[in-house]
Motif scaffolding. Structure first.
Motif, PDB file in Angstrom:
ATOM      1  N   LEU A 119      75.660   8.693 -13.678  1.00 16.20           N
ATOM      2  CA  LEU A 119      75.030  10.006 -13.835  1.00 16.20           C
ATOM      3  C   LEU A 119      75.691  11.117 -13.028  1.00 16.20           C
ATOM      4  O   LEU A 119      75.555  12.290 -13.372  1.00 16.20           O
ATOM      5  N   GLY A 120      76.356  10.760 -11.940  1.00 17.13           N
ATOM      6  CA  GLY A 120      76.912  11.774 -11.061  1.00 17.13           C
ATOM      7  C   GLY A 120      76.268  11.708  -9.688  1.00 17.13           C
ATOM      8  O   GLY A 120      75.391  10.875  -9.431  1.00 17.13           O
ATOM      9  N   PRO A 121      76.660  12.593  -8.780  1.00 17.24           N
ATOM     10  CA  PRO A 121      76.250  12.458  -7.377  1.00 17.24           C
ATOM     11  C   PRO A 121      74.787  12.773  -7.088  1.00 17.24           C
ATOM     12  O   PRO A 121      74.223  12.264  -6.119  1.00 17.24           O
ATOM     13  N   ASP A 122      74.162  13.623  -7.901  1.00 14.84           N
ATOM     14  CA  ASP A 122      72.763  13.996  -7.665  1.00 14.84           C
ATOM     15  C   ASP A 122      71.863  13.183  -8.591  1.00 14.84           C
ATOM     16  O   ASP A 122      71.987  13.250  -9.818  1.00 14.84           O
ATOM     17  N   ILE A 123      70.935  12.440  -7.988  1.00 19.03           N
ATOM     18  CA  ILE A 123      70.121  11.479  -8.734  1.00 19.03           C
ATOM     19  C   ILE A 123      68.641  11.706  -8.436  1.00 19.03           C
ATOM     20  O   ILE A 123      68.250  11.924  -7.287  1.00 19.03           O
ATOM     21  N   ALA A 124      67.823  11.613  -9.489  1.00 20.04           N
ATOM     22  CA  ALA A 124      66.371  11.657  -9.327  1.00 20.04           C
ATOM     23  C   ALA A 124      65.755  10.426  -9.971  1.00 20.04           C
ATOM     24  O   ALA A 124      66.236   9.940 -11.000  1.00 20.04           O
ATOM     25  N   GLY A 125      64.689   9.919  -9.371  1.00 17.95           N
ATOM     26  CA  GLY A 125      63.927   8.828  -9.958  1.00 17.95           C
ATOM     27  C   GLY A 125      62.938   9.373 -10.973  1.00 17.95           C
ATOM     28  O   GLY A 125      62.281  10.392 -10.744  1.00 17.95           O
ATOM     29  N   HIS A 126      62.843   8.704 -12.115  1.00 18.41           N
ATOM     30  CA  HIS A 126      61.947   9.124 -13.194  1.00 18.41           C
ATOM     31  C   HIS A 126      60.531   8.627 -12.909  1.00 18.41           C
ATOM     32  O   HIS A 126      60.354   7.533 -12.367  1.00 18.41           O
ATOM     33  N   PRO A 127      59.497   9.399 -13.268  1.00 20.49           N
ATOM     34  CA  PRO A 127      58.125   8.969 -12.960  1.00 20.49           C
ATOM     35  C   PRO A 127      57.662   7.724 -13.703  1.00 20.49           C
ATOM     36  O   PRO A 127      56.678   7.094 -13.293  1.00 20.49           O
ATOM     37  N   VAL A 128      58.340   7.348 -14.796  1.00 15.25           N
ATOM     38  CA  VAL A 128      57.932   6.145 -15.525  1.00 15.25           C
ATOM     39  C   VAL A 128      58.709   4.946 -14.995  1.00 15.25           C
ATOM     40  O   VAL A 128      59.874   4.736 -15.317  1.00 15.25           O
ATOM     41  N   TRP A 129      58.049   4.180 -14.150  1.00 18.91           N
ATOM     42  CA  TRP A 129      58.567   2.894 -13.683  1.00 18.91           C
ATOM     43  C   TRP A 129      57.544   1.843 -14.104  1.00 18.91           C
ATOM     44  O   TRP A 129      56.371   2.149 -14.315  1.00 18.91           O
ATOM     45  N   ASN A 130      57.980   0.609 -14.248  1.00 20.83           N
ATOM     46  CA  ASN A 130      57.055  -0.436 -14.701  1.00 20.83           C
ATOM     47  C   ASN A 130      57.254  -1.730 -13.928  1.00 20.83           C
ATOM     48  O   ASN A 130      58.385  -2.156 -13.694  1.00 20.83           O
ATOM     49  N   LEU A 131      56.146  -2.330 -13.558  1.00 23.16           N
ATOM     50  CA  LEU A 131      56.114  -3.711 -13.080  1.00 23.16           C
ATOM     51  C   LEU A 131      55.561  -4.538 -14.229  1.00 23.16           C
ATOM     52  O   LEU A 131      54.419  -4.342 -14.652  1.00 23.16           O
ATOM     53  N   ARG A 132      56.375  -5.436 -14.746  1.00 24.61           N
ATOM     54  CA  ARG A 132      55.985  -6.198 -15.938  1.00 24.61           C
ATOM     55  C   ARG A 132      55.680  -7.650 -15.559  1.00 24.61           C
ATOM     56  O   ARG A 132      56.546  -8.364 -15.067  1.00 24.61           O
ATOM     57  N   SER A 133      54.443  -8.028 -15.803  1.00 25.58           N
ATOM     58  CA  SER A 133      53.989  -9.395 -15.519  1.00 25.58           C
ATOM     59  C   SER A 133      53.838 -10.124 -16.848  1.00 25.58           C
ATOM     60  O   SER A 133      52.754 -10.156 -17.433  1.00 25.58           O
ATOM     61  N   LYS A 134      54.913 -10.685 -17.320  1.00 21.62           N
ATOM     62  CA  LYS A 134      54.919 -11.304 -18.643  1.00 21.62           C
ATOM     63  C   LYS A 134      54.369 -12.722 -18.545  1.00 21.62           C
ATOM     64  O   LYS A 134      55.112 -13.697 -18.397  1.00 21.62           O
TER      65      LYS A 134
END
Length: 374
Positions: free
Chosen positions: A133-148
Motif C-alpha cells: 500500500l505504501g508508507p502510510d497505513i490505516a487499519g480498517h474498522p471491519v476486522w473479524n474473529l472467526r470461530s468456525k
C-alpha cells in the motif's frame, strides 16, 4: 506446482483502476515474486511469517474472551456447564451445543482485544502492508474473529467479494486483508477457496441476500462467470491451505468462500485489514480507520485506547434500528433488551435484493421482499 507458475492464459486484462494499485517492488517480507503475485492473482500466501509466541499471545487473549462469554451465558442460566477444562479448539463447540448461536455471539462482540490489536499492528504484518500500500497505513474498522465450529452453517461463508459488505465509495480502492489461521487450515477444517484473478476486471458482482439461515450475502457462480469473464472450475478456483504461522493476503475484490469444517476442532482465524488513510473505508460513516504508520514519524504508534472500545457490530445494528425504528418499534425494543440475540444485520443488506428472508433480514423489514438504502 507453485502459484507463480500456474496458467494465467484465461485472465482478463487488468482494468485501469486495478492496474493503478500496482507499483514498483518495495523490499520487505514479500519476495519480488510474491509481491507481483498479489497484484496479478489477487492473493498470496506468505509462509512462516509470524512467530509462534505472537500467535500464542493472541490465542490466550481469545481464550479470555471465550471465558467471558461462557460466564455471561452461565450467569444468565443459558448454559449449565462452563467446560473450563476443554481446550481452545473444543470449548466453544461444547458451549454452542448448549446454547446454539454462542459462536455467533462471540462474532458479534466487536470489541477489539489488546492481543489482537498487538498482532494487527506488529512490525512484520505492517511491513507487508506497507509493501502493498505504501508508507502510510490505516487499519480498517471491519476486522473479524472467526470461530468456525464444526458443521455449522452460521460460520460457513459463501462465495462473495468483500466489497459487497461496504459502501460503493470504496469499491475501486485497494484494501488488503490478512487472513490468519490459528491452526493449520486445510480442506478438512474449512480453509478458503479463491477465484484466482477474479479482481482483475475491477467489478463487484451482483450479490444476493441472504444465504440460508445466515446474514451472509452471496454471489452465484453464474453471476461471477458473466460479470468477471472468468470460468469457475478446477483450474481457476484455488483451495488455499494455510499452515499455522503463515498468512494469506488478499485484496477486497477477489471472490472467495470458506469451506465446511468437517474436523473435530474449531478452525479459528482472524481477518485484519489495512488501506491508505486518505481513502474512504466504505463503512457507511459508522467508524473511522485507525492510523497505524506515518511516513514522517518512524516512531508512530496507533492509539488503541478509544478506537478499540467502539463496538462496530453494535454500530451496524444501531444503523439498521434507526432506519426502521418507526416501522418496527417492538422489534427494536426486543433487540435492545436481549444481550443474547444471535441475529445479525447491517447496512450491507441495503445494497442487495433480498431473495431469501430469515430472522436476520427481519430486522430490516417485515412487509417487503427487498429493502434498499434510500
Amino acid at each position: 506446482m507453485s502459484e507463480i507458475s500456474m496458467d494465467r492464459s484465461y485472465y482478463p486484462p487488468l482494468s485501469k483502476e486495478i492496474a493503478s494499485w500496482q507499483h514498483n517492488y518495495i523490499p520487505g517480507p514479500l519476495t519480488q515474486d510474491e509481491f507481483y503475485q498479489f497484484f496479478e492473482d489477487g492473493f498470496v500466501v506468505k509462509h512462516n511469517l509470524l512467530k509462534q509466541d505472537q500467535l500464542q499471545s493472541t490465542i490466550h487473549g481469545i481464550e479470555r474472551v471465550v471465558d467471558e462469554l461462557a460466564q455471561e451465558l452461565y450467569q444468565a442460566g443459558k448454559i449449565q456447564d462452563l467446560h473450563e477444562n476443554d481446550g481452545f479448539y473444543q470449548r466453544l463447540t461444547a458451549i454452542d451445543a448448549q446454547f446454539p448461536g454462542a459462536a455467533v455471539l462471540l462474532h458479534k462482540r466487536g470489541v477489539l482485544p489488546q492481543e489482537i490489536a498487538s498482532l494487527w499492528s506488529n512490525e512484520t504484518l505492517l511491513s507487508v502492508a506497507q509493501q502493498l500500500l505504501g508508507p502510510d497505513i490505516a487499519g480498517h474498522p471491519v476486522w473479524n474473529l472467526r470461530s468456525k465450529v464444526p458443521n455449522q452453517e452460521q460460520v460457513t461463508v459463501p462465495w462473495h467479494q468483500d466489497t459487497a459488505y461496504l459502501n460503493k465509495e470504496c469499491w475501486n480502492i485497494l484494501q488488503v486483508t490478512a487472513w490468519i489461521p490459528l491452526l493449520d487450515a486445510n480442506k478438512e477444517n474449512g480453509c478458503l477457496q479463491l477465484l484466482r484473478g477474479g479482481h482483475r476486471p475491477g467489478l463487484t458482482c451482483q450479490h444476493n441476500c441472504c444465504t440460508g439461515g445466515t446474514w451472509y450475502v452471496e454471489v452465484p457462480v453464474e453471476e461471477m462467470e458473466k460479470t468477471l469473464n472468468i470460468p469457475v472450475n478446477e483450474q481457476t478456483v484455488v483451495t488455499c491451505g494455510v499452515p499455522f504461522g503463515s498468512v494469506l493476503f488478499l485484496n477486497n475484490l477477489i471472490p472467495h468462500k470458506s469451506m465446511e469444517n468437517y474436523s473435530k476442532n474449531i478452525r479459528w482465524s482472524l481477518d485484519l485489514r489495512w488501506q491508505k488513510p486518505n481513502e474512504p473505508n466504505g463503512f457507511y460513516g459508522l467508524k473511522d480507520n485507525i492510523l497505524m504508520t506515518k511516513s514522517d514519524d518512524k516512531n508512530f504508534k496507533p492509539d488503541w485506547n478509544e478506537w478499540s472500545k467502539i463496538n462496530r457490530t453494535k454500530l451496524e445494528e444501531a444503523s439498521v434500528r434507526e432506519s426502521i425504528k418507526n416501522e418496527i418499534k417492538e422489534l427494536k425494543e426486543q433487540q435492545e433488551n436481549d444481550p443474547f440475540d444471535t441475529s445479525i444485520s447491517g447496512p450491507w443488506m441495503h445494497n442487495w435484493s433480498i431473495v431469501h428472508h430469515n430472522r436476520h433480514t427481519a430486522k430490516l423489514t417485515t412487509n417487503s421482499t427487498s429493502w434498499h438504502k434510500s
